[in-house]
Structure formats: C-alpha cells, structure tokens
Design a protein around this motif. Structure first.
Motif, PDB file in Angstrom:
ATOM      1  N   ASP A 163     -42.177  69.042  -6.347  1.00 40.67           N
ATOM      2  CA  ASP A 163     -42.311  69.776  -4.951  1.00 40.67           C
ATOM      3  C   ASP A 163     -43.413  68.831  -4.321  1.00 40.67           C
ATOM      4  O   ASP A 163     -44.742  69.264  -4.512  1.00 40.67           O
ATOM      5  CB  ASP A 163     -42.961  71.033  -5.343  1.00 40.67           C
ATOM      6  CG  ASP A 163     -42.659  71.945  -4.280  1.00 40.67           C
ATOM      7  OD1 ASP A 163     -42.370  71.641  -3.091  1.00 40.67           O
ATOM      8  OD2 ASP A 163     -43.037  73.403  -4.323  1.00 40.67           O
ATOM      9  N   ILE A 164     -43.075  68.077  -3.536  1.00 37.17           N
ATOM     10  CA  ILE A 164     -43.833  67.012  -2.990  1.00 37.17           C
ATOM     11  C   ILE A 164     -43.640  67.211  -1.391  1.00 37.17           C
ATOM     12  O   ILE A 164     -42.647  67.488  -0.742  1.00 37.17           O
ATOM     13  CB  ILE A 164     -43.411  65.689  -3.315  1.00 37.17           C
ATOM     14  CG1 ILE A 164     -43.644  65.514  -4.710  1.00 37.17           C
ATOM     15  CG2 ILE A 164     -44.357  64.682  -2.735  1.00 37.17           C
ATOM     16  CD1 ILE A 164     -43.407  64.219  -5.457  1.00 37.17           C
ATOM     17  N   VAL A 165     -44.760  67.096  -0.738  1.00 37.90           N
ATOM     18  CA  VAL A 165     -44.798  67.077   0.797  1.00 37.90           C
ATOM     19  C   VAL A 165     -45.067  65.431   1.325  1.00 37.90           C
ATOM     20  O   VAL A 165     -46.249  64.890   0.949  1.00 37.90           O
ATOM     21  CB  VAL A 165     -45.648  67.911   1.352  1.00 37.90           C
ATOM     22  CG1 VAL A 165     -45.969  67.763   2.845  1.00 37.90           C
ATOM     23  CG2 VAL A 165     -45.185  69.523   1.010  1.00 37.90           C
ATOM     24  N   TYR A 166     -44.001  65.047   2.098  1.00 41.50           N
ATOM     25  CA  TYR A 166     -44.447  63.763   2.815  1.00 41.50           C
ATOM     26  C   TYR A 166     -44.777  63.971   4.320  1.00 41.50           C
ATOM     27  O   TYR A 166     -43.846  64.461   5.141  1.00 41.50           O
ATOM     28  CB  TYR A 166     -43.502  62.714   2.651  1.00 41.50           C
ATOM     29  CG  TYR A 166     -42.790  62.739   1.239  1.00 41.50           C
ATOM     30  CD1 TYR A 166     -43.206  61.455   0.475  1.00 41.50           C
ATOM     31  CD2 TYR A 166     -41.914  63.393   0.443  1.00 41.50           C
ATOM     32  CE1 TYR A 166     -42.706  61.275  -0.805  1.00 41.50           C
ATOM     33  CE2 TYR A 166     -41.524  63.215  -0.866  1.00 41.50           C
ATOM     34  CZ  TYR A 166     -41.980  62.104  -1.348  1.00 41.50           C
ATOM     35  OH  TYR A 166     -41.877  61.918  -2.957  1.00 41.50           O
ATOM     36  N   GLY A 167     -45.813  63.177   4.683  1.00 39.96           N
ATOM     37  CA  GLY A 167     -46.195  63.466   6.149  1.00 39.96           C
ATOM     38  C   GLY A 167     -46.421  62.071   6.613  1.00 39.96           C
ATOM     39  O   GLY A 167     -47.232  61.171   5.913  1.00 39.96           O
ATOM     40  N   TYR A 168     -46.252  61.907   8.109  1.00 40.88           N
ATOM     41  CA  TYR A 168     -46.624  60.675   8.650  1.00 40.88           C
ATOM     42  C   TYR A 168     -47.870  60.813   9.610  1.00 40.88           C
ATOM     43  O   TYR A 168     -48.114  62.030  10.057  1.00 40.88           O
ATOM     44  CB  TYR A 168     -45.728  60.151   9.498  1.00 40.88           C
ATOM     45  CG  TYR A 168     -44.320  59.431   8.918  1.00 40.88           C
ATOM     46  CD1 TYR A 168     -44.310  58.264   8.474  1.00 40.88           C
ATOM     47  CD2 TYR A 168     -43.517  60.449   8.281  1.00 40.88           C
ATOM     48  CE1 TYR A 168     -43.387  57.645   7.899  1.00 40.88           C
ATOM     49  CE2 TYR A 168     -42.469  59.971   7.551  1.00 40.88           C
ATOM     50  CZ  TYR A 168     -42.288  58.725   7.081  1.00 40.88           C
ATOM     51  OH  TYR A 168     -41.285  58.093   6.503  1.00 40.88           O
ATOM     52  N   GLY A 169     -48.479  59.907   9.946  1.00 39.39           N
ATOM     53  CA  GLY A 169     -49.784  60.083  10.856  1.00 39.39           C
ATOM     54  C   GLY A 169     -51.249  59.921   9.980  1.00 39.39           C
ATOM     55  O   GLY A 169     -52.061  60.368  10.949  1.00 39.39           O
ATOM     56  N   GLN A 170     -51.326  59.652   8.897  1.00 32.37           N
ATOM     57  CA  GLN A 170     -52.679  59.620   8.119  1.00 32.37           C
ATOM     58  C   GLN A 170     -53.542  58.293   8.643  1.00 32.37           C
ATOM     59  O   GLN A 170     -53.100  57.305   8.920  1.00 32.37           O
ATOM     60  CB  GLN A 170     -52.448  59.753   6.676  1.00 32.37           C
ATOM     61  CG  GLN A 170     -53.622  59.855   5.859  1.00 32.37           C
ATOM     62  CD  GLN A 170     -53.584  59.773   4.294  1.00 32.37           C
ATOM     63  OE1 GLN A 170     -53.033  60.520   3.719  1.00 32.37           O
ATOM     64  NE2 GLN A 170     -54.182  58.581   3.620  1.00 32.37           N
ATOM     65  N   TYR A 171     -54.768  58.472   8.864  1.00 37.02           N
ATOM     66  CA  TYR A 171     -55.622  57.462   9.086  1.00 37.02           C
ATOM     67  C   TYR A 171     -55.730  56.453   8.051  1.00 37.02           C
ATOM     68  O   TYR A 171     -55.840  56.890   6.955  1.00 37.02           O
ATOM     69  CB  TYR A 171     -56.957  57.861   9.649  1.00 37.02           C
ATOM     70  CG  TYR A 171     -57.041  58.802  11.000  1.00 37.02           C
ATOM     71  CD1 TYR A 171     -56.524  58.174  12.049  1.00 37.02           C
ATOM     72  CD2 TYR A 171     -57.531  59.906  11.185  1.00 37.02           C
ATOM     73  CE1 TYR A 171     -56.794  58.583  13.430  1.00 37.02           C
ATOM     74  CE2 TYR A 171     -57.339  60.619  12.364  1.00 37.02           C
ATOM     75  CZ  TYR A 171     -57.113  59.828  13.482  1.00 37.02           C
ATOM     76  OH  TYR A 171     -57.214  60.568  14.563  1.00 37.02           O
TER      77      TYR A 171
END
Length: 387
Positions: free
Chosen positions: A59-67
């Motif tokens: 149950d994993i979340v992948y997001g773009y835009g991390q500094y």
C-alpha cells in the motif's frame, strides 16, 4: 561447490525480487488528489499514485515534485529553474496521517486498468524511484506533480486514454486558473503577478488545465480508456477538510499596504509642490526599489529557464534603468536626458495601462495605487525640473 552456491543464491534473489514486484489479481491502482494547504507552496494541492495490493501487503503512494535539498547550490538552481525535483515513495498510512493532520481533503479515484496495465504502472514507478532515475527537471505549468500523473498514465497505457472535458469546463487563461487557488489581494498573488510574464495570460488548452491537481481529478472523472470504458472505476473521499473559520486580514493585505504607501507618496509630492522643492530621499528610494525589481525581472526573463517569466511587462513600471538615474537625483540640477527619461517613464505607465485594458497582461491589483502615485510623482518631477 562455491560456484553452485553462488548461482543458487543469485537465482533465489532474482526469483524473490520478481515475486516481490509482481502484483496479484486483487491489486488496485488509484490517483489521490490532495486539497490545498495553508502555505503558498501548498495552495494548489497535490496528486499522487496509490498502488494497493492486500495479497502482497503493498500500500504505497508515489508522488512527484519533492525538493532535492541535497542538491548543490540549491537556492541558485531553484531561482534559475535548473533544480531537479524527485519522485517520492511513502506508505499510504503515513501519507494519510500527514494530510489529515494538515486538514487537507483527500480524494481517491480507483483506475479502471487491466492487471497488465497495473503491473506496468507499478513497475514504471518502481523503476522511476531508483536513485539514477528519481530526478527530473520541474516546470510549474508543464511538468509538475499533476502533469506527471497524466503523462505517466498515458505512457503505461500506450496512450489509450481519451481525456474529456468536464461538464462545467470554462475557457480560462493560466493566470485566471492560478487565481482559483490564490486570492488576488494576497502577498502570494502579488509575487506571482509581478514575477510571471504575459505568457501566462494566454488561454490554456483543455490538456493544459491539468497542471492543477483539482483538474486531474475532474478530467479523470469523465475520461475514457480503451475506447468507451470509464477511466475511473470508483471515486471516494477519504478525508474531508474541516472548517477552521480562517479569514484574511485586509489591513495587512497588499492593496491596503500599497494604498497607504501611495498616500504617503502623494502627500509628500503635494507638500513639495506647495514648497517648490523636491524630497530627494523619496525619489532615490522609489528609483532604487523599482530599479532593483526591474533587474530581478530581467534576470527571471533572460537569466533563467523559467518559461512563465518571459515577456514580463511589469518592466514598464519597474524599469532597470532607474538605477542609472540615482546619481543625477542626488544633484540639485540634472542633465537634460533625465527630463526626457522622466517623460519616457510616464509614457511607459500609459503603455502598461493599455496592455492591461486590452488583455496583453494582467497586473496585480495591489499595484494600482502605487502606479497612480508613481505617475503623479513623475509628472511633478518633470514640472519641477522644467522650472
């Protein structure tokens, strides 16, 4: 014997790795949409992928835009638009706890993907998360946390998605879309309106609307995949923002502050007119501030990779050449070219007004009293030097 053991160990690791990243038939792939936060950085919301597989314990979340704070010369690269951003990976429970504590609405759209497409998406994200692949060059309008969701999904589905317009779709400019999230009379909006050029005052295409997370949600809701199948299988609100009764303080707003400063400028100008004199400190302050701002705007236009800062007509009031006039303003008598330059500044303010009226560029409303004060001050200086 050692060679056989090594070979067996290699095969064991390979098989374990393949099994670990092979989703079961019960797996789900979804898109999360997080509502706006309180800071300017969070005011536009956020999107992320969620991969859930109870059989595999995933149950994993992948997001773009991390500094990438570890990047050398972080501030300089950020200012020049050359800073690489990262894809992030977190447990869903951690993400849910963080955004719910921040009191930000969390919406989930379960995607209508085949098991092969889910596997391809999962493998793509895992490969993208590898250290050598994590970094990418961020662009606020064309390559951000929202557009990545659209583009990655199009890639893994072999462009089989037909993005449809929501029923309430209205044609707007990029700047108007920003105003949907940022109050026009706020300091964040003031900075945005000064920094961004006229290129954001053109109408955005339907596809370009999806630079905002909320439009990822609304477009996905009505879009199709593989012909006539709905892209979204089900939609759920996982957390609803609680009302906090927060209100902005108009007394500290840019329009109020700039209005007070403009009144002070006009009062001093009136007093100078009555006494037939010139307050040098005021002129030096105005020309210094507008000149420095103009230099920064030129830097954003020509010295960076930020495409949204091009063709910025704020330079009509914040002219970099004002810096060169400061030396003359210190004197009691100026050269004739200064008088001509002051007339040019008045003409440029008229051009700015024309640009605003015909829609070439929209300027910050907080600037209105300041622009009026500058125009009157310049007219007085022309009159003063002519006498």
């Amino acid at each position: 014997m050692k060679i056989k053991l090594s070979l067996l160990a290699f095969l064991f690791v390979t098989v374990s790795f393949a099994f670990q990243f092979q989703l079961s038939d019960d797996a789900e792939a979804s898109v999360l949409t997080f509502g706006p936060g309180t800071s300017l950085n969070d005011s536009f919301g956020h999107n992320a992928f969620r991969i859930k597989d109870g059989t595999r314990g995933i149950d994993i979340v992948y997001g773009y835009g991390q500094y990438d704070f570890d990047a050398p010369f972080f501030v300089l690269k950020f200012a020049r638009g050359k800073l690489n951003y990262l894809i992030s990976r977190h447990f869903f429970s951690d993400i849910f706890n963080y955004y719910s504590r921040e009191n930000r609405t969390i919406k989930e759209q379960v995607l209508n993907l085949s098991i092969e497409q889910k596997q391809k998406l999962f493998s793509y994200l895992e490969n993208n998360y590898k250290p050598e692949n994590r970094k990418y060059l961020y662009d606020f309008f064309y390559d951000n946390c929202a557009t990545k969701i659209r583009d990655v999904l199009s890639t893994v589905t072999n462009n089989s998605i037909s993005f449809e317009k929501p029923d309430n779709f209205e044609q707007k400019t990029f700047r108007a879309l920003i105003y949907e999230h940022v109050d026009k009379n706020s300091w964040g909006s003031l900075g945005i309106d000064i920094a961004l050029g006229s290129v954001v005052d053109r109408e955005a295409s339907a596809n370009e609307y999806m630079f905002l997370p909320k439009y990822i949600h609304s477009f996905f809701e009505v879009s199709k995949i593989n012909g006539n199948d709905n892209l979204v299988k089900s939609s759920t609100i996982l957390y609803t923002k609680k009302d906090n009764n927060s209100s902005s303080n108009f007394l500290l707003s840019p329009l109020m502050i700039f209005g007070l400063l403009s009144v002070i400028i006009l009062f001093i100008t009136y007093r100078d007119y009555k006494n037939s004199k010139r307050s040098k400190w005021l002129d030096i302050t105005l020309f210094s501030l507008t000149g420095v701002i103009g230099i920064l705007l030129l830097f954003l236009w020509f010295g960076t990779d930020h495409t949204a800062t091009w063709q910025n007509y704020n330079l009509l009031w914040a002219c970099p050449l004002n810096i060169l006039v400061i030396g003359q303003l210190l004197k009691s008598k100026v050269k004739n070219w200064v008088k001509s330059y002051l007339k040019l500044l008045i003409i440029m303010l008229c051009l700015l007004t024309l640009h605003w009226i015909i829609g070439v560029q929209v300027f910050a409303i907080a600037l209105i009293p300041l622009l009026i004060a500058l125009a009157i001050r310049y007219v007085y200086l022309v009159r003063f030097y002519n006498n």
